[in-house]
Scaffold this active site. Sequence first.
Site, PDB file in Angstrom:
ATOM      1  N   ARG A  44     -35.903 -53.768 -24.142  1.00 11.06           N
ATOM      2  CA  ARG A  44     -36.110 -53.500 -22.874  1.00 11.06           C
ATOM      3  C   ARG A  44     -34.889 -54.389 -22.146  1.00 11.06           C
ATOM      4  O   ARG A  44     -34.382 -55.385 -22.967  1.00 11.06           O
ATOM      5  CB  ARG A  44     -37.472 -53.445 -22.250  1.00 11.06           C
ATOM      6  N   GLY A  45     -34.749 -54.259 -20.777  1.00 18.64           N
ATOM      7  CA  GLY A  45     -33.634 -55.153 -20.069  1.00 18.64           C
ATOM      8  C   GLY A  45     -32.381 -54.300 -20.049  1.00 18.64           C
ATOM      9  O   GLY A  45     -32.142 -53.676 -21.039  1.00 18.64           O
ATOM     10  N   ALA A  46     -31.840 -54.040 -18.764  1.00 17.97           N
ATOM     11  CA  ALA A  46     -31.005 -53.289 -18.663  1.00 17.97           C
ATOM     12  C   ALA A  46     -29.654 -53.304 -19.333  1.00 17.97           C
ATOM     13  O   ALA A  46     -29.471 -52.306 -20.165  1.00 17.97           O
ATOM     14  CB  ALA A  46     -30.376 -53.615 -17.007  1.00 17.97           C
ATOM     15  N   ARG A  78     -35.617 -44.051 -19.703  1.00 16.55           N
ATOM     16  CA  ARG A  78     -36.157 -44.801 -18.470  1.00 16.55           C
ATOM     17  C   ARG A  78     -35.013 -44.568 -17.313  1.00 16.55           C
ATOM     18  O   ARG A  78     -33.738 -44.733 -17.735  1.00 16.55           O
ATOM     19  CB  ARG A  78     -35.974 -46.294 -18.962  1.00 16.55           C
ATOM     20  N   GLN A 173     -43.212 -59.938 -18.902  1.00 22.12           N
ATOM     21  CA  GLN A 173     -42.108 -60.365 -19.565  1.00 22.12           C
ATOM     22  C   GLN A 173     -41.639 -61.780 -19.229  1.00 22.12           C
ATOM     23  O   GLN A 173     -40.921 -62.594 -20.176  1.00 22.12           O
ATOM     24  CB  GLN A 173     -40.913 -59.643 -19.011  1.00 22.12           C
ATOM     25  N   ASP A 214     -31.353 -54.633 -12.556  1.00 22.63           N
ATOM     26  CA  ASP A 214     -31.185 -53.454 -13.396  1.00 22.63           C
ATOM     27  C   ASP A 214     -30.112 -52.218 -12.713  1.00 22.63           C
ATOM     28  O   ASP A 214     -29.780 -51.244 -13.492  1.00 22.63           O
ATOM     29  CB  ASP A 214     -32.630 -52.611 -13.311  1.00 22.63           C
ATOM     30  N   ASN A 224     -34.657 -54.839  -9.387  1.00 21.69           N
ATOM     31  CA  ASN A 224     -34.879 -55.727 -10.532  1.00 21.69           C
ATOM     32  C   ASN A 224     -36.513 -55.450 -10.716  1.00 21.69           C
ATOM     33  O   ASN A 224     -37.022 -54.668  -9.756  1.00 21.69           O
ATOM     34  CB  ASN A 224     -34.333 -56.933 -10.173  1.00 21.69           C
ATOM     35  N   LYS A 225     -36.918 -56.044 -11.697  1.00 21.44           N
ATOM     36  CA  LYS A 225     -38.433 -56.182 -12.061  1.00 21.44           C
ATOM     37  C   LYS A 225     -39.247 -56.111 -10.760  1.00 21.44           C
ATOM     38  O   LYS A 225     -38.945 -57.110  -9.858  1.00 21.44           O
ATOM     39  CB  LYS A 225     -38.808 -57.009 -13.180  1.00 21.44           C
TER      40      LYS A 225
END
Length: 324
Positions: A44-46, A78, A173, A214, A224-225
């Site tokens: 995960r993570g862009a 995603r 996270q 992201d 973003n998150k």
Amino acid sequence: MEAIRWDAATLYLLDQTRLPAEEIWLSYTDYRAVAEAIKTMVVRGAPAIGVAAAYAYCLAARAGENLAEARETLAASRPTAVNLFWALERMASCKGDLCAEAEAIHKEDIAMCRAMGEHGAAVVPAHARILTHCNAGALATGGYGTALGVIRAAHSAGKVDMVYADETRPLLQGSRLTAYELVSDHIPTTLIADNMAASLMRAGRVDLVLVGCDRMAANGDFANKIGTYSVAVHAQHHAVAFYTVLPCSSIDLSIPDGSHIPIEERGADELRSIGRIQTAPPDVAVWNPAFDVTPHNLLTGIITEKGIIYPPFRENLGRLFGTS
Ligand code: MRU
């Protein structure tokens, strides 16, 4: 620290759903399994999603699979991080060796993180107390990290007194991954729950906020998150500098503003339980967006591998890409 390894014909991913309790590497030779790993957040993570998708495309090519189908399957994993679509586009338009192209995407991502680190460290004051949200570190990228890359570079320059890591509900996270990375690197770290950030700022204990991204729209609005937006509002209220750190592969100039960014909604059980422990009635309704959009007017600046962009963002982003 790294989360993605490639060895001839096999992709290895560090299972981020198990961190920090267990460090387990999983191996992949089938692109469909990589798509599932992206969906279930093993990776995960862009930027890391983009790198993993590039290797998955290469796996599909090696296996003689239908590449249009592979691209479609991977693209459906995603929706929010634009790096996924950017990497797939780059792989699909590559005329040469696809595995070499995936390796190049991976290597370039690490180099871009290093460059962001150098540019960003310049805005970090001496004795900085930095707040970050979610994980924008080595685990979320090809290696080194975006927001954590800046923190790593500033720490090497002796400028960091403390990093406050937001826990980042619901999937943690911040506590599971960011705190793990920072503590492993011996960077002074304090973990806080998300609802403590405003009080920390009010107490005068945060000098700047650094977060990842992201997808950024042409006007500087960015996803973003979930929770990033409220950190930005609190930062503005308390006159704390607020930067996002991202490679240009996270910028989507095809959309004019943040209202066009597709926001992923995830399953209800991520909120009804923590691990195997039920924390809510099993039938309660849940709203679980994985990301939010922070409007550009809450941003002090945008740290990229090409330098730092300040307002007016639309004009200056356009200049960066040569479109204005
Ligand atoms: O749902 P996740 O864990 O993939 O979300 C990650 C984030 O929001 C990160 O902050 C973002 O991808 C930037 S990573 C360098």
